[in-house]
Design a protein around this motif. Structure first.
Motif, PDB file in Angstrom:
ATOM      1  N   VAL A  59     -12.336   8.854   1.458  1.00 53.33           N
ATOM      2  CA  VAL A  59     -11.310   8.022   2.089  1.00 53.33           C
ATOM      3  C   VAL A  59     -11.360   6.607   1.520  1.00 53.33           C
ATOM      4  O   VAL A  59     -10.330   6.043   1.134  1.00 53.33           O
ATOM      5  N   ASP A  60     -12.562   6.012   1.447  1.00 51.70           N
ATOM      6  CA  ASP A  60     -12.691   4.615   1.002  1.00 51.70           C
ATOM      7  C   ASP A  60     -12.465   4.433  -0.495  1.00 51.70           C
ATOM      8  O   ASP A  60     -11.912   3.424  -0.919  1.00 51.70           O
ATOM      9  N   ASP A  61     -12.909   5.405  -1.293  1.00 56.17           N
ATOM     10  CA  ASP A  61     -12.842   5.251  -2.748  1.00 56.17           C
ATOM     11  C   ASP A  61     -11.575   5.816  -3.377  1.00 56.17           C
ATOM     12  O   ASP A  61     -11.210   5.426  -4.475  1.00 56.17           O
ATOM     13  N   PHE A  62     -10.917   6.746  -2.693  1.00 53.19           N
ATOM     14  CA  PHE A  62      -9.736   7.382  -3.285  1.00 53.19           C
ATOM     15  C   PHE A  62      -8.494   7.255  -2.401  1.00 53.19           C
ATOM     16  O   PHE A  62      -7.483   6.691  -2.806  1.00 53.19           O
ATOM     17  N   LEU A  63      -8.572   7.783  -1.202  1.00 51.07           N
ATOM     18  CA  LEU A  63      -7.376   7.887  -0.368  1.00 51.07           C
ATOM     19  C   LEU A  63      -6.756   6.522  -0.050  1.00 51.07           C
ATOM     20  O   LEU A  63      -5.564   6.310  -0.288  1.00 51.07           O
ATOM     21  N   LEU A  64      -7.546   5.602   0.485  1.00 50.73           N
ATOM     22  CA  LEU A  64      -6.983   4.314   0.873  1.00 50.73           C
ATOM     23  C   LEU A  64      -6.512   3.477  -0.317  1.00 50.73           C
ATOM     24  O   LEU A  64      -5.403   2.924  -0.259  1.00 50.73           O
ATOM     25  N   PRO A  65      -7.293   3.361  -1.391  1.00 51.93           N
ATOM     26  CA  PRO A  65      -6.783   2.564  -2.510  1.00 51.93           C
ATOM     27  C   PRO A  65      -5.489   3.115  -3.115  1.00 51.93           C
ATOM     28  O   PRO A  65      -4.644   2.352  -3.573  1.00 51.93           O
ATOM     29  N   VAL A  66      -5.322   4.428  -3.102  1.00 53.61           N
ATOM     30  CA  VAL A  66      -4.144   5.021  -3.728  1.00 53.61           C
ATOM     31  C   VAL A  66      -2.998   5.190  -2.736  1.00 53.61           C
ATOM     32  O   VAL A  66      -1.847   4.887  -3.051  1.00 53.61           O
ATOM     33  N   TYR A  67      -3.290   5.666  -1.536  1.00 55.23           N
ATOM     34  CA  TYR A  67      -2.237   6.035  -0.589  1.00 55.23           C
ATOM     35  C   TYR A  67      -2.256   5.227   0.714  1.00 55.23           C
ATOM     36  O   TYR A  67      -1.528   5.547   1.639  1.00 55.23           O
ATOM     37  N   GLY A  68      -3.102   4.200   0.785  1.00 56.50           N
ATOM     38  CA  GLY A  68      -3.281   3.464   2.039  1.00 56.50           C
ATOM     39  C   GLY A  68      -2.074   2.692   2.510  1.00 56.50           C
ATOM     40  O   GLY A  68      -1.830   2.592   3.697  1.00 56.50           O
ATOM     41  N   ALA A  69      -1.293   2.140   1.617  1.00 60.49           N
ATOM     42  CA  ALA A  69      -0.123   1.332   1.971  1.00 60.49           C
ATOM     43  C   ALA A  69      -0.517   0.174   2.888  1.00 60.49           C
ATOM     44  O   ALA A  69      -1.647   0.059   3.340  1.00 60.49           O
ATOM     45  N   GLU A  70       0.445  -0.661   3.163  1.00 57.61           N
ATOM     46  CA  GLU A  70       0.204  -1.855   3.967  1.00 57.61           C
ATOM     47  C   GLU A  70       0.002  -1.494   5.434  1.00 57.61           C
ATOM     48  O   GLU A  70       0.624  -0.566   5.951  1.00 57.61           O
ATOM     49  N   VAL A  71      -0.858  -2.241   6.092  1.00 59.48           N
ATOM     50  CA  VAL A  71      -1.082  -2.060   7.521  1.00 59.48           C
ATOM     51  C   VAL A  71      -0.012  -2.849   8.262  1.00 59.48           C
ATOM     52  O   VAL A  71       0.140  -4.049   8.063  1.00 59.48           O
ATOM     53  N   THR A  72       0.748  -2.149   9.105  1.00 57.87           N
ATOM     54  CA  THR A  72       1.812  -2.779   9.896  1.00 57.87           C
ATOM     55  C   THR A  72       1.849  -2.110  11.257  1.00 57.87           C
ATOM     56  O   THR A  72       1.113  -1.156  11.508  1.00 57.87           O
ATOM     57  N   THR A  73       2.742  -2.571  12.119  1.00 56.28           N
ATOM     58  CA  THR A  73       2.897  -1.908  13.415  1.00 56.28           C
ATOM     59  C   THR A  73       3.441  -0.494  13.238  1.00 56.28           C
ATOM     60  O   THR A  73       3.188   0.378  14.062  1.00 56.28           O
ATOM     61  N   ALA A  74       4.176  -0.266  12.146  1.00 58.92           N
ATOM     62  CA  ALA A  74       4.710   1.061  11.869  1.00 58.92           C
ATOM     63  C   ALA A  74       3.678   1.964  11.201  1.00 58.92           C
ATOM     64  O   ALA A  74       3.851   3.183  11.163  1.00 58.92           O
ATOM     65  N   ALA A  75       2.602   1.371  10.671  1.00 60.54           N
ATOM     66  CA  ALA A  75       1.550   2.142   9.997  1.00 60.54           C
ATOM     67  C   ALA A  75       0.200   1.491  10.280  1.00 60.54           C
ATOM     68  O   ALA A  75      -0.395   0.846   9.419  1.00 60.54           O
ATOM     69  N   PRO A  76      -0.320   1.656  11.513  1.00 57.54           N
ATOM     70  CA  PRO A  76      -1.599   1.029  11.851  1.00 57.54           C
ATOM     71  C   PRO A  76      -2.765   1.700  11.114  1.00 57.54           C
ATOM     72  O   PRO A  76      -2.633   2.803  10.594  1.00 57.54           O
ATOM     73  N   TRP A  77      -3.886   1.006  11.083  1.00 57.42           N
ATOM     74  CA  TRP A  77      -5.112   1.553  10.495  1.00 57.42           C
ATOM     75  C   TRP A  77      -6.281   1.015  11.289  1.00 57.42           C
ATOM     76  O   TRP A  77      -6.147   0.070  12.067  1.00 57.42           O
ATOM     77  N   CYS A  78      -7.435   1.612  11.119  1.00 59.04           N
ATOM     78  CA  CYS A  78      -8.637   1.159  11.798  1.00 59.04           C
ATOM     79  C   CYS A  78      -9.802   1.237  10.820  1.00 59.04           C
ATOM     80  O   CYS A  78     -10.049   2.307  10.249  1.00 59.04           O
ATOM     81  N   ALA A  79     -10.482   0.117  10.633  1.00 63.19           N
ATOM     82  CA  ALA A  79     -11.638   0.106   9.738  1.00 63.19           C
ATOM     83  C   ALA A  79     -12.746   1.006  10.287  1.00 63.19           C
ATOM     84  O   ALA A  79     -13.598   1.476   9.532  1.00 63.19           O
ATOM     85  N   ARG A  80     -12.700   1.276  11.578  1.00 67.46           N
ATOM     86  CA  ARG A  80     -13.713   2.147  12.206  1.00 67.46           C
ATOM     87  C   ARG A  80     -13.107   3.523  12.521  1.00 67.46           C
ATOM     88  O   ARG A  80     -13.347   4.112  13.564  1.00 67.46           O
ATOM     89  N   TRP A  81     -12.320   4.042  11.586  1.00 69.82           N
ATOM     90  CA  TRP A  81     -11.622   5.312  11.783  1.00 69.82           C
ATOM     91  C   TRP A  81     -12.581   6.460  12.081  1.00 69.82           C
ATOM     92  O   TRP A  81     -12.201   7.435  12.724  1.00 69.82           O
ATOM     93  N   GLN A  82     -13.839   6.355  11.635  1.00 68.88           N
ATOM     94  CA  GLN A  82     -14.813   7.436  11.865  1.00 68.88           C
ATOM     95  C   GLN A  82     -15.106   7.645  13.350  1.00 68.88           C
ATOM     96  O   GLN A  82     -15.643   8.683  13.728  1.00 68.88           O
TER      97      GLN A  82
END
Length: 183
Positions: free
Chosen positions: A67-90
């Protein structure tokens, strides 16, 4: 003459390809086939939430690296209210389950046996749907970070099940009798 013909048939049979079912002609004797033992079967993948202890931690570490080395750098997109994210997703079990399934599908579809369209199928059938579900405005990360300037983490409680409601009502004290005026 007949004996020579029979021996020729036996030699032809022994020289032919092994049986299509993959069983060695020597299996009854506990011996491998002509090319040695076959490859060991791959372990059956199990959903990460079914794993426990060290097995869970090891799988989560591998998933975290992906997730950290591949998925997010390539497909993570910007964090917005329409696309939230959590650094503690685990810490979000639902997110871990989605991303683990996505990772397993990625591993399967990047394999050469998946063919030239393997990665297209992964993008079309897995990536888009999983990321939309995980990062939906009302999804499992909706109470977390919606702006990189305001890191937030909050686990949302799930809805109660019928079983937990029955258990709670069985353990609840009986309501007091309404008290009326005493005469």
């Amino acid at each position: 003459m007949e004996q020579s013909a029979q021996q020729a048939r036996q030699l032809d049979h022994l020289d032919s390809a092994p049986a299509a079912d993959g069983v060695s002609p020597f299996a009854a004797f506990g011996l491998p086939g002509f090319n040695g033992p076959g490859p060991a079967p791959a372990p059956e993948p199990r959903p990460i939430l079914e794993l426990e202890g060290e097995e869970y931690e090891d799988e989560l570490d591998g998933l975290g690296d992906w997730v950290d080395d591949f998925l997010l750098p390539v497909y993570g997109a910007e964090v917005t209210t329409a696309a939230p994210w959590c650094a503690r997703w685990q810490e979000h079990d639902g997110v871990v389950a989605w991303l683990h399934a996505l990772w397993l599908a990625y591993q399967q579809h990047k394999d050469p046996e998946a063919g030239l369209a393997g990665m297209f199928v992964w993008h079309r059938d897995f990536l888009i749907h999983a990321m939309a579900a995980v990062r939906a405005p009302g999804g499992p990360l909706s109470a977390c970070m919606t702006s990189p300037d305001r890191p937030t983490h909050r686990l949302l409680p799930g809805p109660p099940s019928a079983r937990t409601q029955e258990t709670a009502s069985a353990q609840a004290p009986e309501p007091d009798e309404p008290s009326g005026p005493v005469s």
